[in-house]
Enzyme design. Structure first.
Site, PDB file in Angstrom:
ATOM      1  N   GLU A 186       0.835  -1.215   0.000  1.00  0.00           N
ATOM      2  CA  GLU A 186       0.000   0.000   0.000  1.00  0.00           C
ATOM      3  C   GLU A 186       0.868   1.263   0.000  1.00  0.00           C
ATOM      4  OE1 GLU A 186      -3.944  -0.396   2.547  1.00  0.00           O
ATOM      5  OE2 GLU A 186      -2.333  -1.717   3.275  1.00  0.00           O
TER       6      GLU A 186
ATOM      7  N   ASP B  66       3.900   1.582  -1.197  1.00  0.00           N
ATOM      8  CA  ASP B  66       4.487   1.754  -2.533  1.00  0.00           C
ATOM      9  C   ASP B  66       3.483   2.371  -3.502  1.00  0.00           C
ATOM     10  OD1 ASP B  66       6.814   0.739  -1.622  1.00  0.00           O
ATOM     11  OD2 ASP B  66       6.530  -1.281  -2.450  1.00  0.00           O
TER      12      ASP B  66
ATOM     13  N   GLU C   6      22.135   9.096  28.283  1.00  0.00           N
ATOM     14  CA  GLU C   6      21.829   8.717  26.900  1.00  0.00           C
ATOM     15  C   GLU C   6      22.957   7.855  26.339  1.00  0.00           C
ATOM     16  OE1 GLU C   6      21.689  12.297  24.581  1.00  0.00           O
ATOM     17  OE2 GLU C   6      20.284  13.263  25.965  1.00  0.00           O
TER      18      GLU C   6
ATOM     19  N   LYS D 165      25.847   6.949  23.965  1.00  0.00           N
ATOM     20  CA  LYS D 165      26.686   7.756  23.070  1.00  0.00           C
ATOM     21  C   LYS D 165      26.783   6.989  21.759  1.00  0.00           C
ATOM     22  CE  LYS D 165      30.871  10.443  22.742  1.00  0.00           C
ATOM     23  NZ  LYS D 165      31.266  10.045  21.401  1.00  0.00           N
TER      24      LYS D 165
ATOM     25  N   ASP E  33      27.686   5.870  18.064  1.00  0.00           N
ATOM     26  CA  ASP E  33      28.946   5.950  17.326  1.00  0.00           C
ATOM     27  C   ASP E  33      28.655   6.146  15.842  1.00  0.00           C
ATOM     28  OD1 ASP E  33      31.595   6.011  16.889  1.00  0.00           O
ATOM     29  OD2 ASP E  33      31.918   3.860  17.077  1.00  0.00           O
TER      30      ASP E  33
ATOM     31  N   ARG F  62      29.235  18.220  11.026  1.00  0.00           N
ATOM     32  CA  ARG F  62      29.844  19.005  12.090  1.00  0.00           C
ATOM     33  C   ARG F  62      31.050  19.793  11.568  1.00  0.00           C
ATOM     34  NH1 ARG F  62      33.895  18.054  15.984  1.00  0.00           N
ATOM     35  NH2 ARG F  62      33.511  19.267  17.849  1.00  0.00           N
TER      36      ARG F  62
ATOM     37  N   TYR G  15      19.578  14.295  19.467  1.00  0.00           N
ATOM     38  CA  TYR G  15      19.910  14.355  20.893  1.00  0.00           C
ATOM     39  C   TYR G  15      19.987  15.765  21.469  1.00  0.00           C
ATOM     40  CZ  TYR G  15      24.587  14.638  18.827  1.00  0.00           C
ATOM     41  OH  TYR G  15      25.671  14.973  18.063  1.00  0.00           O
TER      42      TYR G  15
ATOM     43  N   LYS H 194      23.944  14.335  30.894  1.00  0.00           N
ATOM     44  CA  LYS H 194      23.738  15.777  30.686  1.00  0.00           C
ATOM     45  C   LYS H 194      22.900  16.299  31.840  1.00  0.00           C
ATOM     46  CE  LYS H 194      23.547  15.096  25.698  1.00  0.00           C
ATOM     47  NZ  LYS H 194      22.720  15.065  24.496  1.00  0.00           N
TER      48      LYS H 194
ATOM     49  N   LYS I 298      33.015   6.766  28.762  1.00  0.00           N
ATOM     50  CA  LYS I 298      33.362   5.804  27.721  1.00  0.00           C
ATOM     51  C   LYS I 298      33.354   4.372  28.257  1.00  0.00           C
ATOM     52  CE  LYS I 298      34.220   8.377  24.120  1.00  0.00           C
ATOM     53  NZ  LYS I 298      35.337   8.142  23.277  1.00  0.00           N
TER      54      LYS I 298
ATOM     55  N   CYS J 267      69.870   6.283   9.932  1.00  0.00           N
ATOM     56  CA  CYS J 267      68.513   6.507   9.420  1.00  0.00           C
ATOM     57  C   CYS J 267      68.243   5.561   8.243  1.00  0.00           C
ATOM     58  CB  CYS J 267      68.374   7.954   8.965  1.00  0.00           C
ATOM     59  SG  CYS J 267      66.846   8.273   8.083  1.00  0.00           S
TER      60      CYS J 267
ATOM     61  N   CYS K 295      68.036   7.883   4.877  1.00  0.00           N
ATOM     62  CA  CYS K 295      69.122   8.654   4.267  1.00  0.00           C
ATOM     63  C   CYS K 295      70.504   8.218   4.773  1.00  0.00           C
ATOM     64  CB  CYS K 295      68.918  10.147   4.521  1.00  0.00           C
ATOM     65  SG  CYS K 295      69.161  10.613   6.242  1.00  0.00           S
TER      66      CYS K 295
ATOM     67  N   CYS L 200      66.892  11.320  13.373  1.00  0.00           N
ATOM     68  CA  CYS L 200      67.808  11.299  12.237  1.00  0.00           C
ATOM     69  C   CYS L 200      68.480  12.659  12.169  1.00  0.00           C
ATOM     70  CB  CYS L 200      67.014  11.036  10.959  1.00  0.00           C
ATOM     71  SG  CYS L 200      67.887  11.541   9.484  1.00  0.00           S
TER      72      CYS L 200
ATOM     73  N   CYS M 119      67.494  14.495   4.407  1.00  0.00           N
ATOM     74  CA  CYS M 119      66.738  13.254   4.601  1.00  0.00           C
ATOM     75  C   CYS M 119      65.422  13.336   3.831  1.00  0.00           C
ATOM     76  CB  CYS M 119      66.466  13.004   6.083  1.00  0.00           C
ATOM     77  SG  CYS M 119      65.470  11.517   6.348  1.00  0.00           S
TER      78      CYS M 119
HETATM   79  S1  IVH Z   1      25.611  15.855  22.848  1.00  0.00           S
HETATM   80  C1  IVH Z   1      27.358  19.875  23.335  1.00  0.00           C
HETATM   81  N1  IVH Z   1      24.619  13.420  22.900  1.00  0.00           N
HETATM   82  O1  IVH Z   1      29.554  12.650  20.473  1.00  0.00           O
HETATM   83  C2  IVH Z   1      27.026  18.453  23.327  1.00  0.00           C
HETATM   84  N2  IVH Z   1      26.537  13.828  21.551  1.00  0.00           N
HETATM   85  O2  IVH Z   1      32.155  13.842  21.455  1.00  0.00           O
HETATM   86  C3  IVH Z   1      27.359  17.805  22.077  1.00  0.00           C
HETATM   87  N3  IVH Z   1      27.321  11.885  20.307  1.00  0.00           N
HETATM   88  O3  IVH Z   1      29.960  15.259  18.173  1.00  0.00           O
HETATM   89  C4  IVH Z   1      26.834  16.527  21.780  1.00  0.00           C
HETATM   90  N4  IVH Z   1      25.791  10.477  21.029  1.00  0.00           N
HETATM   91  O4  IVH Z   1      28.490  13.340  17.483  1.00  0.00           O
HETATM   92  C5  IVH Z   1      25.579  14.219  22.406  1.00  0.00           C
HETATM   93  N5  IVH Z   1      23.632  11.327  23.005  1.00  0.00           N
HETATM   94  C6  IVH Z   1      24.575  12.130  22.525  1.00  0.00           C
HETATM   95  C7  IVH Z   1      25.547  11.668  21.613  1.00  0.00           C
HETATM   96  C8  IVH Z   1      26.517  12.552  21.152  1.00  0.00           C
HETATM   97  C9  IVH Z   1      26.846  10.626  20.246  1.00  0.00           C
HETATM   98  C10 IVH Z   1      28.508  12.384  19.589  1.00  0.00           C
HETATM   99  C11 IVH Z   1      28.292  13.656  18.819  1.00  0.00           C
HETATM  100  C12 IVH Z   1      29.372  14.603  19.249  1.00  0.00           C
HETATM  101  C13 IVH Z   1      30.325  13.681  19.935  1.00  0.00           C
HETATM  102  C14 IVH Z   1      31.002  14.447  21.043  1.00  0.00           C
END
Ligand code: IVH
Length: 682
Positions: free
Chosen positions: A41, A43, A122, A124, A126, A145, A233, A298, A322, A416, A419, A434, A440
């Site tokens: 539908e 499509d 939240e 993060k 990738d 960015r 975000y 945050k 991290k 080296c 050189c 070197c 070089c």
């Molecule tokens: S907030 C001022 N929220 O991480 C705050 N960033 O190292 C800026 N990223 O360039 C970002 N998940 O590409 C925010 N839940 C999240 C995120 C996030 C991934 C990335 C974003 C930013 C980089 C910062």
């Protein structure tokens, strides 16, 4: 969609209905995961829309769902200046780092150690950051960015991502910029690579690279076929100043407007809430359909975010926690040395390639001879390799139990490899260098490659291979020789024809008027990166003034330590370097001088000792120009208002800084008064 007079009213209405219907189903399917009609539908609706647009091209608007399939290729990406800079995040790695972050914030917002701050936690993601701008409910542009200030216009590509709304409900603010992360889900990534491999095309190493490659397509029809997705975000520019009081509510409101928001985002209480979320998500991570490399915390209350403010390139009110590094083991195939731009000789381990922390690793630096000794690493050893997020991979240790009888100890070369010059030891024998300098080839080639690179002199078309040929043919011995090249020389080189040779000479010639900071960075003073170069440029204004600066004066500058100061003094004291600088000048390289007063007089300048803050837009000059002018008058220009601030310059649309100045009773002036101030000192 606008009314079109040449189109019958019934068709206009039918088209309008179709657009709304398709976008609603897009939202149900891609954002809410809750389709209400069959693919068949859907499509059919799309087919009808395309037919109508074919028949009545004037119907087709920039926010038609037909944009989702992409359109004819662009010649190149244009640049877009971000209205508000796109920042990055500070990183934390341990529970202690999160406690520190929380303590700093408590202090910053004036709360007691025992009190509790509420955060939003939240994943993060990738992927790649994107800014998407809506005006009057229509998507007007999307940008990467880039360097945080200027990004690339990827509007056409972003429009192909089905979960990105092309238009917003009437409740949306007139101007709304949302920011988020574009990524490729695991399932889509696996399928894309399967197809790529079966067609003998490039296979991507990880979902992030695949997403980046897909977004950087000049042909948006290719992007349209890639399984990209996005989560929003945060908000950038927003004309509705009372949009929401907390970050969490602002995300909820965005969700209601049709933006895809990561469903795992939660409000959490204090550090305990953050750490509990971190441990839950660490367990769930492997099951998610997309790659995450940590958790972002945050501050939830936006008023507290504003008072916490920013440091350099990251907000104080957020932290990326991290996930710990991944470790895997592999075999050392060989150990070799590389000669760097400044002659430093670095040993490198060549490994059996392994996939760790999302990338394939086959070379790992061993830094210097003491690292080789510390690890006791030998060819044929089994080693543990660690890689965390975007950090470069490293060898953690050698598995001595697995050392084979044919393991080979590494002897550091005394000459080296490029050189043949003697290798000299510096820094208590840790650094090997070197001694060949300009004879070089390896050093010359890298110095030239650095000089021409995008962030330096930005000479297009001078890739590594061409630099290598120019040096090997002895046409170029120093960077200044680039400006002496002629067409006959280029035509003797492999792969050059009249046109390409002319283009290269043109590119070289058009690099002759660099900004001072770029030239300074390009010259390759050891450890002088872009930011330091910029600082030196605005402080000294010319190469002559900088060459006259002594160690003590340089060390007095913020962010310049004794080693960098010494490198600068040595660099400009070196006769060969002075010759190259003179030679550049003799061959037409003229950087733009900056009008600054020399440092020794700084205390006598009209605004010495005054601290200025600029906020809001200025119409007669850019903010950077205003800042430079204030600095040239001796003022210090900072980013946030405090009791120490002398004057806040309030431009148009000024936000919280003006409020804060008022609350603190700091003097405020407008643009007209600023111009008057400048004219007083002209
Ligand atoms: S907030 C001022 N929220 O991480 C705050 N960033 O190292 C800026 N990223 O360039 C970002 N998940 O590409 C925010 N839940 C999240 C995120 C996030 C991934 C990335 C974003 C930013 C980089 C910062």
């Amino acid at each position: 969609m606008s009314e079109n007079s040449n189109v019958p009213a019934a068709i206009n209405e039918q088209y309008g209905d179709l657009v709304l219907k398709i976008e609603r189903h897009n939202n149900l399917y891609y954002t809410l995961d809750n389709p209400s009609i069959s693919d068949f539908e859907y499509d059919r609706l799309m087919q009808r829309l395309l037919e109508l647009e074919e028949q009545y091209p004037e119907l087709r608007s920039e926010s038609s769902p037909s944009q989702r399939v992409g359109s004819s290729p662009l010649e190149s990406f244009t640049q877009i200046q971000h209205r508000l800079p796109m920042l990055s995040l500070s990183n934390g790695f341990s529970d202690e780092d999160i406690h520190d972050f929380n303590r700093r914030l408590l202090k910053e917002v004036g709360l007691d150690e025992a009190e509790r701050l509420d955060y939003v936690a939240e994943p993060k993601l990738d992927g790649l950051a994107v800014s998407i701008m809506y005006e009057h409910g229509r998507l007007v542009y999307a940008a990467t960015r880039g360097d945080g200030k200027v990004g690339e216009d990827i509007t056409k590509n972003v429009k192909t991502i089905r979960s990105v709304p092309l238009s917003l409900p009437s409740t949306a603010p007139d101007e709304l910029e949302v920011r988020g992360e574009i990524f490729m889900p695991h399932a889509g990534f696996a399928e894309l690579n399967r197809v790529q491999a079966s067609e003998n095309k490039k296979v991507f190493v990880n979902p992030r690279n695949a997403a980046a490659g897909s977004l950087r397509q000049l042909d948006s029809r290719i992007t349209a076929q890639r399984p990209l997705d996005i989560f929003i975000y945060s908000i950038g520019r927003n004309s509705d100043v009372s949009f929401a009081e907390t970050h969490f509510l602002s995300l909820q409101k965005l969700g209601e407007m049709g933006f895809p928001i990561c469903p795992l985002i939660e409000q959490v209480a204090g550090v305990d809430g953050c750490l509990d979320y971190f441990s839950r998500l660490s367990d769930e991570r492997a099951e998610l359909d997309y790659e995450i490399d940590g958790i972002v915390y945050k501050l939830d209350r936006l008023d507290l975010q504003r008072s916490a403010g920013f440091i350099a390139k990251a907000p104080r009110w957020a932290l990326a926690h991290k996930f710990p590094a991944q470790e895997k083991s592999t075999r050392v195939r060989d150990i070799e040395v590389q000669v760097g731009r400044t002659g430093a000789i670095t040993p490198v381990a060549r490994l059996e390639p392994l996939f760790v922390g999302g990338v394939t690793v086959s070379n790992v630096t061993l830094h210097n001879r003491s690292e080789i000794k510390r690890l006791d690493i030998r060819v044929n050893d089994t080693v543990i390799v660690r890689r965390a997020g975007d950090v470069i991979p490293q060898i953690v240790k050698v598995n001595l139990e697995k050392r084979p009888s044919d393991s080979v100890e590494f002897t550091f070369p005394s000459h080296c490899p490029e050189c043949g010059s003697d290798v000299v030891l510096e820094g208590e024998g840790v650094i090997s260098r070197c001694s060949g300098g300009l004879i070089c080839g390896a050093q010359v080639k890298q110095a030239i490659a650095h000089f021409v690179s995008r962030k330096a002199m930005d000479i297009d078309g001078l890739g590594e291979r061409i630099v290598e040929m120019l040096v090997d043919a002895s046409f170029v011995k120093t960077v200044a020789d680039l400006y002496k090249l002629n067409i006959e020389q280029l035509l003797t080189l492999d792969g050059f024809a009249q046109k390409s040779a002319e283009n290269l000479l043109e590119a070289i010639s058009s690099s002759k008027k660099p900004e001072l900071a770029k030239l300074l960075f390009a010259l390759g003073v050891p450890q002088v990166g872009e930011t330091t170069a910029e600082q030196l440029a605005v402080t000294y204004g010319s190469l002559e003034a900088l060459s006259d600066a002594d160690q003590a004066a340089l060390e007095a500058l913020p962010d310049i330590g004794p080693i960098v100061a010494k490198n600068i003094v040595q660099f400009f004291g070196d006769v060969n370097n002075r010759k190259v600088i003179k030679d550049l000048e003799d061959n037409g390289v003229r950087y733009q001088k900056i009008d600054v007063s020399t440092l020794p007089d700084i205390d006598d300048l009209p605004l010495s000792g005054k601290i200025f803050v600029l906020t809001g837009g200025l119409s007669s000059m850019g903010r950077t120009d205003a800042k430079k002018k204030l600095q040239s008058l001796g003022a210090k220009v900072t980013g946030s208002v405090s009791k120490k601030t002398s004057v806040v310059v309030v431009g148009t649309d000024a936000g919280s800084k003006a409020d804060k100045a008022e609350a603190l009773g700091v003097a405020m002036i407008d643009e007209a008064q600023l111009t008057e101030l400048f004219s007083d000192f002209d």
